[in-house]
Design a protein around this motif. Structure first.
Motif, PDB file in Angstrom:
ATOM      1  N   UNK A   8     -50.040   0.733  28.239  1.00  0.00           N
ATOM      2  CA  UNK A   8     -50.348   0.672  29.669  1.00  0.00           C
ATOM      3  C   UNK A   8     -50.554  -0.767  30.159  1.00  0.00           C
ATOM      4  N   UNK A   9     -50.066  -1.756  29.402  1.00  0.00           N
ATOM      5  CA  UNK A   9     -50.329  -3.154  29.756  1.00  0.00           C
ATOM      6  C   UNK A   9     -49.177  -3.834  30.484  1.00  0.00           C
ATOM      7  N   UNK A  10     -48.006  -3.198  30.557  1.00  0.00           N
ATOM      8  CA  UNK A  10     -46.855  -3.886  31.134  1.00  0.00           C
ATOM      9  C   UNK A  10     -46.629  -3.487  32.585  1.00  0.00           C
ATOM     10  N   UNK A  11     -45.907  -4.355  33.277  1.00  0.00           N
ATOM     11  CA  UNK A  11     -45.543  -4.105  34.675  1.00  0.00           C
ATOM     12  C   UNK A  11     -44.252  -4.864  34.951  1.00  0.00           C
ATOM     13  N   UNK A  12     -43.795  -4.819  36.196  1.00  0.00           N
ATOM     14  CA  UNK A  12     -42.567  -5.523  36.545  1.00  0.00           C
ATOM     15  C   UNK A  12     -41.332  -4.801  36.048  1.00  0.00           C
ATOM     16  N   UNK A  13     -40.178  -5.424  36.256  1.00  0.00           N
ATOM     17  CA  UNK A  13     -38.886  -4.816  35.927  1.00  0.00           C
ATOM     18  C   UNK A  13     -38.180  -5.667  34.873  1.00  0.00           C
ATOM     19  N   UNK A  14     -37.774  -5.027  33.787  1.00  0.00           N
ATOM     20  CA  UNK A  14     -37.044  -5.723  32.724  1.00  0.00           C
ATOM     21  C   UNK A  14     -36.056  -4.767  32.062  1.00  0.00           C
ATOM     22  N   UNK A  15     -34.990  -5.345  31.521  1.00  0.00           N
ATOM     23  CA  UNK A  15     -34.125  -4.619  30.606  1.00  0.00           C
ATOM     24  C   UNK A  15     -34.626  -4.820  29.180  1.00  0.00           C
ATOM     25  N   UNK A  16     -34.477  -3.787  28.367  1.00  0.00           N
ATOM     26  CA  UNK A  16     -34.858  -3.858  26.954  1.00  0.00           C
ATOM     27  C   UNK A  16     -33.617  -3.512  26.129  1.00  0.00           C
ATOM     28  N   UNK A  17     -32.842  -4.525  25.721  1.00  0.00           N
ATOM     29  CA  UNK A  17     -31.639  -4.242  24.932  1.00  0.00           C
ATOM     30  C   UNK A  17     -32.005  -3.748  23.538  1.00  0.00           C
ATOM     31  N   UNK A  18     -31.286  -2.744  23.071  1.00  0.00           N
ATOM     32  CA  UNK A  18     -31.464  -2.204  21.717  1.00  0.00           C
ATOM     33  C   UNK A  18     -30.083  -2.169  21.076  1.00  0.00           C
ATOM     34  N   UNK A  19     -29.838  -3.058  20.107  1.00  0.00           N
ATOM     35  CA  UNK A  19     -28.484  -3.318  19.641  1.00  0.00           C
ATOM     36  C   UNK A  19     -28.183  -2.812  18.243  1.00  0.00           C
ATOM     37  N   UNK A  20     -29.111  -2.055  17.637  1.00  0.00           N
ATOM     38  CA  UNK A  20     -28.890  -1.731  16.243  1.00  0.00           C
ATOM     39  C   UNK A  20     -29.025  -2.983  15.394  1.00  0.00           C
ATOM     40  N   UNK A  21     -28.785  -2.900  14.081  1.00  0.00           N
ATOM     41  CA  UNK A  21     -28.984  -4.055  13.212  1.00  0.00           C
ATOM     42  C   UNK A  21     -27.761  -4.953  13.048  1.00  0.00           C
ATOM     43  N   UNK A  22     -26.559  -4.487  13.466  1.00  0.00           N
ATOM     44  CA  UNK A  22     -25.337  -5.255  13.220  1.00  0.00           C
ATOM     45  C   UNK A  22     -24.214  -4.745  14.118  1.00  0.00           C
ATOM     46  N   UNK A  23     -23.242  -5.615  14.350  1.00  0.00           N
ATOM     47  CA  UNK A  23     -22.031  -5.210  15.042  1.00  0.00           C
ATOM     48  C   UNK A  23     -21.032  -4.682  14.018  1.00  0.00           C
ATOM     49  N   UNK A  24     -20.421  -3.552  14.329  1.00  0.00           N
ATOM     50  CA  UNK A  24     -19.424  -2.953  13.450  1.00  0.00           C
ATOM     51  C   UNK A  24     -18.219  -2.523  14.274  1.00  0.00           C
ATOM     52  N   UNK A  25     -17.055  -2.515  13.660  1.00  0.00           N
ATOM     53  CA  UNK A  25     -15.884  -1.904  14.270  1.00  0.00           C
ATOM     54  C   UNK A  25     -15.815  -0.440  13.843  1.00  0.00           C
ATOM     55  N   UNK A  26     -15.006   0.345  14.540  1.00  0.00           N
ATOM     56  CA  UNK A  26     -14.857   1.745  14.144  1.00  0.00           C
ATOM     57  C   UNK A  26     -14.081   1.867  12.833  1.00  0.00           C
ATOM     58  N   UNK A  27     -13.216   0.899  12.531  1.00  0.00           N
ATOM     59  CA  UNK A  27     -12.578   0.891  11.213  1.00  0.00           C
ATOM     60  C   UNK A  27     -13.632   0.707  10.123  1.00  0.00           C
ATOM     61  N   UNK A  28     -14.597  -0.183  10.354  1.00  0.00           N
ATOM     62  CA  UNK A  28     -15.667  -0.388   9.376  1.00  0.00           C
ATOM     63  C   UNK A  28     -16.556   0.844   9.271  1.00  0.00           C
ATOM     64  N   UNK A  29     -16.820   1.503  10.396  1.00  0.00           N
ATOM     65  CA  UNK A  29     -17.596   2.742  10.353  1.00  0.00           C
ATOM     66  C   UNK A  29     -16.877   3.804   9.519  1.00  0.00           C
ATOM     67  N   UNK A  30     -15.560   3.875   9.675  1.00  0.00           N
ATOM     68  CA  UNK A  30     -14.787   4.854   8.909  1.00  0.00           C
ATOM     69  C   UNK A  30     -14.910   4.578   7.409  1.00  0.00           C
TER      70      UNK A  30
END
Length: 295
Positions: free
Chosen positions: A195-217
């Motif tokens: 209950x301590x925050x106010x104002x307007x912000x974005x909170x990006x959540x990116x996972x731990x790494x960037x992957x391609x769908x080929x790498x996911x496969x």
């Protein structure tokens, strides 16, 4: 009082579970279309408002006395247009937030603000417009700015298991962030209980790494111990598939616009930091979630 929408949905259910498990004693109210879908252990611990959170009367009642709200618009692929799904659905809540004096809102949104393709990104464009609508109410607002969800691959679980393939309209070698819904829920719950925050912000959540769908496969192949491949689907085939499963032509086109914007770098504008990196790797998600989902 914390109000949680979509408490039986993928992210809303996990957010509710985490808020209840925190043991802070915070009062919790949920908005749900069908209260019977709530487990008995949940029903005994929350106040239930039955109905749609797109309905003015429902949100007015639900927001009375509320300090914080978790806001997620439900999917509606058969809708006639994007405004109906996002800003249109949210307008009654925007009015009720001001009328009832709600202090903080945590909303599920998307990456892409400020990019050159944000204005023609289909679902993403509509989600960012919804953020602006909520922020304009004067509440404290945290927009969870999200990439693609790992969990969305569950929609193709049968195709992956029985045919060894999954398809999307994006190049297989395009690297991008992806996050697990469990991590989204963890951040959402923490914000709702703080209950301590106010104002307007974005909170990006990116996972731990960037992957391609080929790498996911390849990771899926390792975990499932069988060959899995990714295929880039044509835009025409993608929209036809969505329409075949009940999407309106406008919403199918909006989904394609989103994927084309992602291919053009929509999710790459936010730098990865310790704060924006969520913990669940794709390999861990496959082991913990994909392998346990029903066939």
């Amino acid at each position: 009082m914390i109000v949680i929408t979509t408490p039986t949905g993928q992210i809303g259910r996990q957010t509710l579970d985490r808020v209840l498990a925190a043991g802070t004693g915070a009062k919790v109210r949920v908005i749900v279309r069908d209260a019977a879908r709530l487990g008995p252990d949940v029903r005994d611990r929350v106040e239930v408002i039955e109905g749609s959170h797109g309905d003015s009367g429902v949100v007015t009642a639900a927001f009375a006395g509320a300090d914080a709200v978790f806001w997620l618009v439900p999917p509606d692929p058969s809708a006639p247009d994007l405004d109906t799904v996002y800003s249109g659905f949210t307008r009654p809540a925007a009015v009720a937030l001001k009328e009832q004096g709600v202090k903080r809102v945590v909303g599920v949104s998307a990456l892409g603000r400020g990019t050159s393709v944000a204005g023609r990104a289909g679902y993403i464009t509509a989600s960012l417009a919804m953020d602006d609508l909520l922020a304009a109410t004067g509440v404290g607002y945290r927009a969870l700015a999200l990439p693609s969800f790992m969990d969305n691959l569950l929609r193709q679980a049968n195709l992956i298991r029985h045919h060894g393939v999954f398809r999307l309209p994006i190049p297989g070698d395009h690297k991008a962030p992806a996050c697990a819904t469990a991590d989204i829920a963890a951040v959402a719950a923490d914000l709702l209980l703080d209950d301590t925050w106010s104002g307007v912000e974005e909170v990006p959540l990116l996972g731990p790494e960037d992957l391609s769908y080929d790498e996911m496969a390849q990771i899926m192949s390792d975990v499932l111990q069988r060959p899995i491949r990714f295929e880039q689907e044509s835009g025409a085939d993608f929209t036809a598939r969505l329409i075949r499963f009940g999407a309106s032509p406008a919403m199918a086109r909006a989904a394609l616009d989103m994927w084309q914007a992602k291919a053009a770098g929509l999710d790459a504008a936010v730098p990865r930091t310790a704060r924006s990196s969520t913990p669940t790797t794709f390999r861990q998600w496959c082991q913990d979630v994909f392998t346990r989902c029903p066939n």
